[in-house]
Design a protein around this motif. Structure first.
Motif, short mmCIF file in Angstrom:
data_model
loop_
_atom_site.label_atom_id
_atom_site.label_comp_id
_atom_site.label_asym_id
_atom_site.label_seq_id
_atom_site.Cartn_x
_atom_site.Cartn_y
_atom_site.Cartn_z
N CYS A 38 -10.75 -3.53 -13.40
CA CYS A 38 -9.83 -2.94 -12.56
C CYS A 38 -9.27 -3.54 -11.31
CB CYS A 38 -10.64 -1.68 -11.76
SG CYS A 38 -11.07 -0.47 -12.88
N ASN B 109 -7.11 -1.72 -6.06
CA ASN B 109 -7.24 -0.20 -5.71
C ASN B 109 -7.93 0.55 -6.78
OD1 ASN B 109 -5.64 -0.82 -8.13
ND2 ASN B 109 -3.74 0.39 -7.42
N GLY B 110 -8.65 -0.19 -7.52
CA GLY B 110 -9.77 0.68 -8.35
C GLY B 110 -8.88 1.40 -9.81
N LEU B 111 -7.67 0.99 -10.01
CA LEU B 111 -6.93 1.55 -11.09
C LEU B 111 -6.63 0.26 -12.13
CD1 LEU B 111 -4.24 3.34 -9.01
CD2 LEU B 111 -6.34 4.19 -10.02
N PRO B 112 -6.43 0.73 -13.21
CA PRO B 112 -6.70 -0.42 -14.28
C PRO B 112 -5.15 -1.25 -14.13
CG PRO B 112 -6.43 1.93 -15.39
CD PRO B 112 -6.48 2.16 -13.89
#
Ligand SMILES: Nc1nc2c(ncn2[C@@H]2O[C@H](COP(=O)(O)OP(=O)(O)OP(=O)(O)O)[C@@H](O)[C@H]2O)c(=O)[nH]1
Ligand SMILES: [Mg+2]
Lengths: 213, 826
Positions: free
Chosen positions: B24, B27-30
């Motif tokens: 990830c 920002n914790g997003l993919p």
């Protein structure tokens, strides 16, 4: 990852009361308000969740013992510029979730502002929950759990850290609110609601503290 | 724009580095896929143009991070040509070196390092001119970090480049930053040196060396500049070769050109059965082992030449005059847009087919593109003609520029854009930064980091250059279509956005100083009630229903108007909607809203409040072409004063009128026209909200009712002779007043006695006449007081459509000579 933990659905037509509550989400832009709603209502998470303009509306039902609680959820736009629209949505709401992003201190400050405004302007009996969202990003945490917890206690708010991404505590926060809402006025089926949000400037009295119909 | 000439289209393919599944971003997003990153960076290469560089034309993503790149290509390269010993000729050798250096010097000027130079990608065109290719590889892969194979032929790589080792670091660390120091132009200088050395010194197949005297005459049979390379005559008969490369490539795709297909045909996509791609072992956390990709597969150096056969076949029937359409005849009359000559037969028929079919029709697009391309060359002189054509349609290939023309962009937009400070941090930055990664991110191009950078610059430029305005969430959506169309032209994207906003969203983004204006966004306060009126005007049944359940526009239409629908539709629909929107005035968006509702009419009518609002929380599928056509109909059936908004844009200097000769009066803004006492004037918002119907101005009444009166009408409408009158005037004053003077042909239904206690209209001859005029506009006329308004509300309740109220009542007509004494009713 997405959708593994679906939201609770109404489990058939149980004999019990049906309560209907209006709930509003407030908080700085991009803290994850829409994501929380989407997770709760559809069990989904979109990385590229679109920003909210104006407001969005969804409903979801949860079952609590013998009561079916139906939430009418107003998800608002977070940008300060849209602030002037907010009263239209929180007016008459029985519950509010004020959301901040645990990786961003400013969003916590903004959340406090919302709490203050709700305490001043919303229905006096409104149940307010504070959600520290994006808990999955704990390594980037900027708002300590204890700090938010202490603030919540001072203001008698519910406080839970959530993650719309991993679904952590998402259903829980809505359930906790459902529990805290007064369901005292006896059971019976809901009436169909008379009209949408009242948008005129006078304070609407219709459902002050109300709940079950 | 470079002409096609004799160039081929060359297709190459490689794989971008894939991210491990479990990784990830911060920002914790993919993570953004590397192929998307490359796609975004590639766009800039499309704009590189130099006589010694091959043009890049297109990039497309395939499965598993595959990328396919299409570029100008020539069949001869230095490796093959040099073998013949051609460059033993000193002059030719110098020419060669000069060509290479010129190409590289240009790359250096624009900040691109080749770093991939080799004998096989120095191509030579038919005149033997140097055309460097594959120079974008290092750039588009962000110094090689987006791919898992080394870039550059090690033979020619400079020591510092080799010293760094391959740019790939199998990073399982969290940091994205690779520690490679990017190579600069000096690397290329080293490579040129080596390549030229090699050509001078390496023995050729036939065994002679450059500095030996023997065997030079062997050159003689080789093509020499000017002899059998370039031939003017040939080019003159091949009209297609004079078209720009981009255009021909666009047509090539329409003719069925298929990149993946071409690769497959050449055996370049070896598809393994999926079972062979499964990892041997996988942990619960998603980590996988045992299936590493064969590095050798990642890059294939083969260039597949894309055959132009099919395209030329498709275009072979087209008469050569079609390449040079006549724009104006001797009378300098704008000629008809579509060829009607027998050779290119019935294109006007094609023009009636659905838009999506037209856009796929190669012959039709061919004509349209050529026409527009010529018109755009004559812009702004040809503005009127462009407007006229735009009403037919706009080919996707030229849309960016046509939109610019419709928005009347002129002047040195580049200098203006360059002057704006787009870098200094401002307070708005956070909001812009959180909005961009949420804006139309399903779109390959807009989701790339390159796009995010451009997005931010354009938005910041707009905010900085409009100090009276602020950034609103939604501005990003407005910007997206312009950016997607003008990806390589930020200045034009910015200019279009800047011209679009005052036209359709005049003062919407105003700094809202009195922070809370109870409950409403300032501009929308006027906009939304006008929208409600318009719904009721065209569809009272729907209007009554929505009103009745409390489903008011404030709850669903804010994102519609604030972003001109850019927030609620995907980009491919927005462009079609805006193709027409740009031709309408600032009231047109209201009509689009009514058209959307009418498409969902039956659902909405059967829905209660919650269902209605859920329906719009995710915009339902809308047929855009139908929506556009309905909007136009609605637009044309609405008196222009009925959508009057005091906050619409104030009159502009009328300087441009004469260059837009064909604009109907509907596309001009109401506020742009001279006003008189008979015109519309500001109505307090609170008053607007208490009304259900639009008001009509006396001017419109005179105009549409064809009443003789003052001659300064605004619209040059030619109404068909003996056609039915457009409207019915209902006078609700009492009989006495009516008898003293009223509008010719009006009917009299005095308000106090009009309705039965049940709320129905009491039957009388006037009511019969009213019922015979179901489809006409009904203008309710009263004197002072609210009788007319209330009467109109009742009519709406009873389901009468097209009801409006004469603004200021009968008194406004006293100054005219229109009022007459009605014939005595029998
Ligand atoms: N890592 C992580 N990202 C999240 C989480 N919740 C939301 N996001 C991301 O944060 C961004 C903003 O989320 P939204 O739900 O659009 O935020 P919002 O509060 O509705 O924002 P506005 O509509 O602008 O007011 C999106 O890119 C989401 O994918 C979460 O729990 N964890
Ligand atoms: Mg949101």
């Amino acid at each position: 990852m997405a959708g593994r933990q679906g939201a609770q659905r109404p489990n058939g037509a149980t004999q019990g009361k049906i309560c209907q509550f209006k709930l509003v989400l407030l908080g700085e832009s991009a803290v994850g308000k829409s994501s929380l709603v989407l997770r709760f209502v559809k069990g989904q998470f979109h990385e590229y969740q679109e920003s909210t303009i104006g407001a969005a509306f969804l409903t979801q039902t949860v079952c609590l013992d013998d009561t079916t609680v139906k939430f009418e959820i107003w998800d608002t736009a977070g940008q300060e510029r849209y602030h002037s629209l907010a009263p239209m949505y929180y007016r008459g709401a029985q519950a509010a979730i004020v959301v901040f992003d645990i990786t961003n201190q400013d969003t916590f400050a903004r959340a406090k502002g919302w709490v203050k405004e709700l305490q001043r302007q919303a229905s006096p009996n409104i149940v307010i929950a504070l959600a520290g969202n994006k808990a999955d990003l704990a390594q980037k945490r900027m708002v300590e759990y204890e700090e938010a917890q202490a603030y919540a206690e001072e203001n008698s708010l519910l406080f839970i850290e959530t993650s719309a991404k991993t679904a952590m505590n998402v259903n829980e926060i809505f359930l906790a609110i459902a529990k805290k809402l007064p369901k005292n006025e006896g059971g019976g089926p809901t009436q169909s609601r008379q009209s949408g949000v009242k948008l005129n400037n006078e304070q609407t009295q219709q459902s002050e503290g109300g709940c079950c119909k | 724009m470079t002409e096609l000439g004799k160039a081929d289209f060359g297709l190459t393919t490689f794989f971008a580095k894939s991210h491990p599944n479990d990784k990830c971003g911060a920002n914790g997003l993919p993570l953004t896929p590397n192929s998307i990153k490359v796609l975004g960076r590639f766009q800039r290469l499309k704009a590189v143009s130099h006589p010694n560089l091959c043009n890049y034309l297109d990039v497309a993503r395939g499965k598993h991070e595959r990328l396919m790149v299409v570029a100008e290509h020539y069949r001869h390269c230095l490796r093959s040509t040099a073998k013949s010993g051609k460059y033993t000729n000193e002059e030719l050798f110098i020419e060669l070196a000069f060509g290479i250096v010129s190409g590289l010097a240009h790359l250096d000027r624009i900040g691109i390092t080749h770093r991939n130079l080799s004998q096989s990608n120095i191509l030579l065109d038919h005149q033997g001119k140097v055309k460097l290719s594959e120079y974008g590889m290092y750039y588009m892969t962000e110094d090689g970090t987006s791919v898992a194979f080394p870039i550059g032929n090690h033979k020619y790589l400079a020591p510092e480049a080799l010293g760094l080792g391959p740019a790939v670091i199998e990073d399982h660390t969290d940091s994205d930053a690779t520690l490679t120091v990017p190579c600069g132009p000096k690397t290329d200088v080293w490579s040129i040196g080596l390549i030229l050395m090699e050509i001078l010194s390496i023995p050729y197949k036939n065994g002679f060396r450059l500095f030996s005297a023997d065997g030079r005459c062997k050159d003689l049979e080789l093509p020499v500049f000017g002899e059998n390379g370039y031939s003017k005559e040939y080019l003159e008969s091949d009209h297609l070769s004079l078209r720009s490369m981009e255009e021909v490539y666009y047509l090539w795709r329409l003719a069925g050109g298929d990149l993946v297909g071409a690769l497959k045909k050449e055996g370049l996509t070896k598809s393994k059965p999926p079972i062979h791609l499964l990892p041997y072992y996988s942990t619960n956390e998603g980590e996988v082992f045992g299936q590493t990709r064969d590095r050798a597969e990642l890059l294939d150096s083969t260039v597949v030449i894309l055959s132009q056969e099919q395209l030329r076949q498709r275009l072979s029937e087209i008469d050569e005059t079609a390449y040079y359409p006549l724009l104006e005849d001797e009378q300098s009359q704008v000629t008809s847009s579509l060829p009607t000559s027998p050779s290119s037969n019935d294109l006007s028929e094609t023009a009636n087919l659905p838009l999506v079919i037209r856009e796929k029709d190669i012959e039709y697009q061919f004509h349209r593109i050529i026409l527009y391309e010529r018109l755009l060359k004559g812009y702004p002189y040809t503005r009127g003609h462009i407007w006229k054509e735009a009403r037919v349609d706009i080919p996707p290939l030229v849309r960016a520029h046509v939109w610019g023309a419709l928005l009347e962009i002129e002047g040195d937009i580049y200098a203006r854009y360059d002057e704006i400070d787009k870098e200094t941090p401002t307070q708005t930055d956070r909001q812009i930064e959180v909005d961009i990664p949420r804006c139309h991110q399903y779109h390959e191009l807009l989701s790339s980091p390159a796009a995010h950078g451009k997005f931010k610059r354009v938005l910041k430029a707009w905010v900085v250059s409009h100090p009276q305005y602020v950034y609103w969430q939604g501005l990003d959506s407005l910007c997206a279509p312009f950016l997607a169309l003008n990806f390589n032209n930020e200045a034009l994207a910015y200019s279009c956005l800047s011209a679009f906003i005052p036209k359709y969203l005049h003062k919407f983004f105003l700094k809202d100083n009195s922070a809370v204006i109870q409950g409403k966004l300032f501009r929308l306060q006027e906009y939304l009630p006008v929208f409600s009126h318009l719904i009721t005007f065209h569809d009272p049944e729907l209007g009554n229903h929505l009103d009745g359940i409390g489903f008011i526009p404030d709850l669903y239409a804010i994102p519609w108007f604030l972003t001109m629908y850019a927030h609620v539709f995907p980009l491919h629909k927005i462009v079609h909607l805006w193709d027409t929107l740009l031709l309408g005035n600032s009231s047109f968006p209201l009509c689009i809203g009514v058209a959307i509702l009418s498409q969902l009419r039956s659902q909405l009518l059967s829905f209660g409040f919650n269902e209605c609002i859920l329906l719009f929380s995710d915009m339902p599928e809308i047929d855009i072409q139908r929506c556009v056509q309905d909007s136009i109909k609605i637009f044309c059936n609405t008196p222009k004063s009925a959508t009057y908004r005091q906050h619409a844009r104030p009159p502009k200097k009328a300087k441009k009128e004469e260059s837009r000769p064909n604009i109907s009066y509907y596309s001009r803004d109401y506020n742009e026209q001279p006003s008189s006492e008979l015109s519309m004037e500001p109505i307090p918002v609170e008053e607007l909200k208490t009304e259900k119907c639009p008001r009509i101005s006396a001017e419109d009444l005179i105009e549409l009712g064809e009443l003789s009166g003052p001659s300064h009408t605004k619209s040059p409408t030619k109404r068909k002779q003996n056609s039915k009158p457009m409207l019915l005037v209902i006078d609700v004053r009492n009989q006495e007043d009516f008898a003293k003077g009223s509008i010719p042909n009006s009917i009299n239904i005095p308000f106090p006695t009009a309705f039965s206690p049940e709320g129905d209209l009491n039957p009388c001859s006037a009511v019969t006449s009213l019922n015979l005029h179901k489809v006409q506009v009904k203008v309710v006329v009263g004197s002072r007081g609210r009788n007319a308004t209330n009467f109109a509300i009742e009519l709406v309740r009873l389901g009468y459509q097209k009801v409006c109220v004469l603004h200021k009542g009968i008194d406004v007509l006293r100054s005219t000579n229109i009022l007459t004494v009605p014939p005595v009713d029998l």
